[in-house]
Design a protein around this motif. Structure first.
Motif, short mmCIF file in Angstrom:
data_model
loop_
_atom_site.label_atom_id
_atom_site.label_comp_id
_atom_site.label_asym_id
_atom_site.label_seq_id
_atom_site.Cartn_x
_atom_site.Cartn_y
_atom_site.Cartn_z
N LYS A 1 89.38 95.05 51.23
CA LYS A 1 90.85 95.13 51.29
C LYS A 1 91.51 94.63 50.01
O LYS A 1 92.36 95.30 49.44
N CYS A 2 91.13 93.41 49.58
CA CYS A 2 91.85 92.81 48.45
C CYS A 2 91.02 92.73 47.17
O CYS A 2 91.57 92.51 46.10
N ARG B 1 91.17 85.07 52.08
CA ARG B 1 92.52 85.56 51.83
C ARG B 1 92.97 86.52 52.93
O ARG B 1 94.07 86.38 53.47
N CYS B 2 92.11 87.46 53.30
CA CYS B 2 92.47 88.44 54.34
C CYS B 2 92.40 87.82 55.73
O CYS B 2 93.13 88.23 56.63
N LYS B 3 91.50 86.85 55.93
CA LYS B 3 91.38 86.20 57.22
C LYS B 3 92.63 85.40 57.56
O LYS B 3 93.10 85.41 58.68
N SER B 4 93.20 84.72 56.57
CA SER B 4 94.39 83.90 56.81
C SER B 4 95.64 84.76 56.96
O SER B 4 96.61 84.35 57.60
N ASN B 5 95.64 86.00 56.43
CA ASN B 5 96.81 86.87 56.52
C ASN B 5 96.77 87.78 57.73
O ASN B 5 97.72 88.50 57.98
N SER B 6 95.69 87.75 58.52
CA SER B 6 95.56 88.70 59.62
C SER B 6 96.37 88.28 60.85
O SER B 6 96.77 89.11 61.64
N PHE B 7 96.62 86.98 61.06
CA PHE B 7 97.39 86.46 62.17
C PHE B 7 96.85 86.94 63.51
O PHE B 7 97.60 87.36 64.39
N GLY B 8 95.54 86.91 63.69
CA GLY B 8 94.92 87.24 64.97
C GLY B 8 94.80 88.71 65.27
O GLY B 8 94.54 89.10 66.39
N VAL B 9 95.02 89.57 64.29
CA VAL B 9 94.93 91.01 64.54
C VAL B 9 93.53 91.47 64.36
O VAL B 9 92.81 91.10 63.54
#
Length: 59
Positions: A39-40, A51-59
C-alpha cells in the motif's frame, strides 16, 4: 535398456529446466516474503506494516 536411457534423458532434462527456473526466480519470491508494503511502500521485511496498521482503524 532403451527405457533406462530414455528415463535418464528425461531426468536430466527435467533437472536442467528446474535449475534454469530457479536461477531466474527472485529469491524473495521463492520464500513468499514481501520486503515492502504493497500500500505505502514502507520497508517491512515481511512483517505487518506499522504505518498502514495504525491507519486502518479496525477495517
Amino acid at each position: 535398456m532403451v527405457l533406462v536411457w530414455i528415463g535418464i534423458a528425461i531426468g536430466v532434462l527435467l533437472a536442467v529446466i528446474l535449475i534454469i527456473k530457479v536461477s531466474k526466480t527472485n529469491p524473495h519470491e521463492i520464500a513468499g516474503i514481501e520486503i515492502h508494503c504493497t500500500k505505502c511502500g514502507l520497508k517491512t521485511d515481511g512483517s505487518e506494516c506499522p504505518r498502514c496498521k495504525s491507519n486502518s482503524f479496525g477495517v
